[in-house]
Design a protein around this motif. Structure first.
Motif, PDB file in Angstrom:
ATOM      1  N   SER A 114       0.866  -1.050  -0.096  1.00 31.36           N
ATOM      2  CA  SER A 114      -0.050  -0.062   0.066  1.00 31.36           C
ATOM      3  C   SER A 114       0.978   0.951   0.025  1.00 31.36           C
ATOM      4  O   SER A 114       1.774   1.362   0.610  1.00 31.36           O
ATOM      5  N   ILE A 115       0.419   2.166  -0.924  1.00 31.45           N
ATOM      6  CA  ILE A 115       1.275   3.421  -1.082  1.00 31.45           C
ATOM      7  C   ILE A 115       0.297   4.551  -0.385  1.00 31.45           C
ATOM      8  O   ILE A 115       0.355   6.163  -0.349  1.00 31.45           O
ATOM      9  N   VAL A 116      -0.653   4.300   0.522  1.00 30.50           N
ATOM     10  CA  VAL A 116      -1.927   5.116   1.136  1.00 30.50           C
ATOM     11  C   VAL A 116      -1.230   5.521   2.533  1.00 30.50           C
ATOM     12  O   VAL A 116      -1.208   4.481   3.022  1.00 30.50           O
ATOM     13  N   PRO A 117      -1.151   6.822   2.810  1.00 30.66           N
ATOM     14  CA  PRO A 117      -0.822   6.986   4.175  1.00 30.66           C
ATOM     15  C   PRO A 117      -1.857   6.289   5.100  1.00 30.66           C
ATOM     16  O   PRO A 117      -3.038   6.132   5.034  1.00 30.66           O
ATOM     17  N   PRO A 118      -1.109   5.788   6.269  1.00 27.21           N
ATOM     18  CA  PRO A 118      -2.070   4.895   7.315  1.00 27.21           C
ATOM     19  C   PRO A 118      -2.846   5.780   8.019  1.00 27.21           C
ATOM     20  O   PRO A 118      -3.963   5.171   8.447  1.00 27.21           O
ATOM     21  N   ASP A 119      -2.772   6.955   7.938  1.00 32.61           N
ATOM     22  CA  ASP A 119      -3.652   7.953   8.835  1.00 32.61           C
ATOM     23  C   ASP A 119      -4.635   8.520   8.044  1.00 32.61           C
ATOM     24  O   ASP A 119      -5.604   9.580   8.431  1.00 32.61           O
ATOM     25  N   ARG A 120      -4.834   7.869   6.745  1.00 30.49           N
ATOM     26  CA  ARG A 120      -6.042   8.487   6.080  1.00 30.49           C
ATOM     27  C   ARG A 120      -7.327   8.309   6.699  1.00 30.49           C
ATOM     28  O   ARG A 120      -7.442   7.194   7.151  1.00 30.49           O
ATOM     29  N   ALA A 121      -8.398   9.316   6.749  1.00 22.01           N
ATOM     30  CA  ALA A 121      -9.559   9.150   7.195  1.00 22.01           C
ATOM     31  C   ALA A 121     -10.522   8.020   6.266  1.00 22.01           C
ATOM     32  O   ALA A 121     -10.137   7.973   5.088  1.00 22.01           O
ATOM     33  N   ALA A 122     -11.451   7.407   7.217  1.00 23.33           N
ATOM     34  CA  ALA A 122     -12.090   6.354   6.399  1.00 23.33           C
ATOM     35  C   ALA A 122     -13.056   6.935   5.428  1.00 23.33           C
ATOM     36  O   ALA A 122     -13.447   6.207   4.462  1.00 23.33           O
ATOM     37  N   THR A 123     -13.619   8.148   5.725  1.00 22.04           N
ATOM     38  CA  THR A 123     -14.821   8.743   4.977  1.00 22.04           C
ATOM     39  C   THR A 123     -14.200  10.141   4.237  1.00 22.04           C
ATOM     40  O   THR A 123     -13.680  10.837   5.167  1.00 22.04           O
ATOM     41  N   SER A 124     -14.454  10.226   3.093  1.00 21.14           N
ATOM     42  CA  SER A 124     -13.991  11.679   2.545  1.00 21.14           C
ATOM     43  C   SER A 124     -15.285  12.383   2.076  1.00 21.14           C
ATOM     44  O   SER A 124     -16.117  12.137   1.252  1.00 21.14           O
ATOM     45  N   PRO A 125     -15.446  13.693   2.819  1.00 21.46           N
ATOM     46  CA  PRO A 125     -16.361  14.604   2.184  1.00 21.46           C
ATOM     47  C   PRO A 125     -16.169  15.369   1.097  1.00 21.46           C
ATOM     48  O   PRO A 125     -15.010  15.954   0.694  1.00 21.46           O
ATOM     49  N   LEU A 126     -16.930  15.187   0.073  1.00 21.06           N
ATOM     50  CA  LEU A 126     -16.802  15.822  -1.343  1.00 21.06           C
ATOM     51  C   LEU A 126     -17.832  16.840  -1.483  1.00 21.06           C
ATOM     52  O   LEU A 126     -18.830  16.609  -1.187  1.00 21.06           O
ATOM     53  N   GLU A 127     -17.499  17.807  -2.444  1.00 18.39           N
ATOM     54  CA  GLU A 127     -18.421  18.669  -3.237  1.00 18.39           C
ATOM     55  C   GLU A 127     -18.478  18.230  -4.491  1.00 18.39           C
ATOM     56  O   GLU A 127     -17.077  18.955  -5.230  1.00 18.39           O
ATOM     57  N   VAL A 128     -19.245  17.749  -5.244  1.00 14.69           N
ATOM     58  CA  VAL A 128     -19.118  17.299  -6.485  1.00 14.69           C
ATOM     59  C   VAL A 128     -19.964  18.227  -7.560  1.00 14.69           C
ATOM     60  O   VAL A 128     -21.213  18.159  -7.430  1.00 14.69           O
ATOM     61  N   SER A 129     -19.413  18.839  -8.295  1.00 12.38           N
ATOM     62  CA  SER A 129     -20.354  19.634  -9.326  1.00 12.38           C
ATOM     63  C   SER A 129     -20.215  18.840 -10.694  1.00 12.38           C
ATOM     64  O   SER A 129     -19.249  18.359 -11.422  1.00 12.38           O
ATOM     65  N   VAL A 130     -21.545  18.601 -11.165  1.00 13.11           N
ATOM     66  CA  VAL A 130     -21.737  17.866 -12.141  1.00 13.11           C
ATOM     67  C   VAL A 130     -22.328  18.639 -13.466  1.00 13.11           C
ATOM     68  O   VAL A 130     -23.400  19.635 -13.209  1.00 13.11           O
ATOM     69  N   TYR A 131     -21.745  18.832 -14.804  1.00 10.54           N
ATOM     70  CA  TYR A 131     -21.997  19.724 -15.786  1.00 10.54           C
ATOM     71  C   TYR A 131     -22.760  18.818 -16.848  1.00 10.54           C
ATOM     72  O   TYR A 131     -22.668  17.650 -17.216  1.00 10.54           O
ATOM     73  N   ASN A 132     -23.481  19.876 -17.443  1.00 13.39           N
ATOM     74  CA  ASN A 132     -24.247  19.338 -18.850  1.00 13.39           C
ATOM     75  C   ASN A 132     -24.071  20.291 -19.955  1.00 13.39           C
ATOM     76  O   ASN A 132     -24.836  20.988 -19.990  1.00 13.39           O
ATOM     77  N   TYR A 133     -23.033  20.260 -20.795  1.00 18.14           N
ATOM     78  CA  TYR A 133     -22.753  20.730 -21.949  1.00 18.14           C
ATOM     79  C   TYR A 133     -23.683  20.640 -23.214  1.00 18.14           C
ATOM     80  O   TYR A 133     -23.709  21.584 -24.153  1.00 18.14           O
ATOM     81  N   GLU A 134     -24.455  19.521 -23.102  1.00 20.81           N
ATOM     82  CA  GLU A 134     -25.508  19.269 -24.116  1.00 20.81           C
ATOM     83  C   GLU A 134     -26.738  19.195 -23.522  1.00 20.81           C
ATOM     84  O   GLU A 134     -27.666  18.555 -24.262  1.00 20.81           O
ATOM     85  N   TYR A 135     -27.211  19.904 -22.572  1.00 20.16           N
ATOM     86  CA  TYR A 135     -28.485  19.996 -22.095  1.00 20.16           C
ATOM     87  C   TYR A 135     -29.585  20.788 -23.176  1.00 20.16           C
ATOM     88  O   TYR A 135     -29.029  21.274 -23.922  1.00 20.16           O
ATOM     89  N   PRO A 136     -30.722  19.870 -23.125  1.00 20.46           N
ATOM     90  CA  PRO A 136     -31.400  19.030 -22.177  1.00 20.46           C
ATOM     91  C   PRO A 136     -31.278  17.656 -22.448  1.00 20.46           C
ATOM     92  O   PRO A 136     -32.019  16.485 -21.952  1.00 20.46           O
ATOM     93  N   ASP A 137     -30.065  17.153 -23.270  1.00 22.34           N
ATOM     94  CA  ASP A 137     -29.800  15.650 -23.196  1.00 22.34           C
ATOM     95  C   ASP A 137     -29.190  15.087 -21.969  1.00 22.34           C
ATOM     96  O   ASP A 137     -28.389  15.467 -21.589  1.00 22.34           O
ATOM     97  N   GLN A 138     -30.077  14.345 -21.262  1.00 20.31           N
ATOM     98  CA  GLN A 138     -29.995  13.838 -19.921  1.00 20.31           C
ATOM     99  C   GLN A 138     -28.721  12.885 -19.961  1.00 20.31           C
ATOM    100  O   GLN A 138     -28.172  12.680 -18.817  1.00 20.31           O
ATOM    101  N   THR A 139     -28.533  12.375 -21.072  1.00 21.50           N
ATOM    102  CA  THR A 139     -27.106  11.357 -21.029  1.00 21.50           C
ATOM    103  C   THR A 139     -25.918  12.036 -20.867  1.00 21.50           C
ATOM    104  O   THR A 139     -24.946  11.451 -20.762  1.00 21.50           O
TER     105      THR A 139
END
Length: 207
Positions: free
Chosen positions: A165-190
């Motif tokens: 393993s190359i992950v630091p042993p003190d890494r937290a078990a849970t990661s809080p993220l803010e995720v922005s999702v974009y749609n350049y082809e809206y209204p195509d929901q895919t």
């Protein structure tokens, strides 16, 4: 990429110097009439109309599924880097985040590292949505949905060519993220794609 997820991925760069409105539109079905020859039929009860979701309600679950697919891709595309095409992340990411993920893949290929395990979505919550689209603006205005995500990374690891393993042993078990999702082809929901991810400093995920 965020700090904590990057501890699993960007550690390749930092530590080793190489690391989801088409509202369901559908017109209400007209009431059907049934008559019997020569005998008038009583008026049928008015059928209940199925509510048509708002553009926001239609887009949100599609964007959320892309967030989940994006996190799954951290395993799917990095478990066997030498066999993975550089296009692997294009179905889930765009812009800045796509560049970050491609860099993580090429770094993993160069450093002979790979991912073991997966990131689990512990919680996901809608933070904001703006479906305004003005591609002619400078910069372009793109429909955006932002989620707060608690990502459980306790079972997610990055190992070197010898399986260490190359992950630091003190890494937290849970990661809080803010995720922005974009749609350049809206209204195509895919076409929803994760475009920007940062650490959500004020989000309490625990772990």
């Amino acid at each position: 990429m965020t700090r904590l997820v990057r501890q699993a991925l960007s550690v390749l760069v930092a530590a080793l110097v190489v690391v989801l409105a088409a509202g369901c539109t559908g017109e209400p079905r007209p009431p059907t009439t049934s008559t019997t020859s020569g005998t008038p039929t009583p008026s049928a009860a008015s059928p209940s109309l199925t509510p048509v979701p708002s553009p926001e309600d239609a887009a949100t679950p599609r964007a959320e599924e892309v967030v989940r697919s994006y996190l799954r891709a951290q395993t799917d595309c990095l478990t066997d880097p030498p066999a993975t095409e550089i296009t692997c992340f294009e179905a889930v990411a765009i812009g800045t985040e796509l560049v970050n993920l491609k860099n993580a893949l090429t770094s993993a290929q160069a450093m002979e590292t790979r991912v073991v395990g997966e990131i689990v979505v512990a919680a996901v919550e809608l933070q904001g949505i703006d479906l305004t689209s003005d591609p002619a603006a400078s910069p372009p205005v793109v429909p955006t949905i932002v989620f707060d995500v608690c990502a459980d990374v306790s079972g997610y690891n990055v190992v070197d060519k010898d399986g260490r393993s190359i992950v630091p042993p003190d890494r937290a078990a849970t990661s809080p993220l803010e995720v922005s999702v974009y749609n350049y082809e809206y209204p195509d929901q895919t076409q929803w794609r994760v475009g920007y991810v940062v650490a959500a400093e004020d989000l309490a995920c625990g772990g």
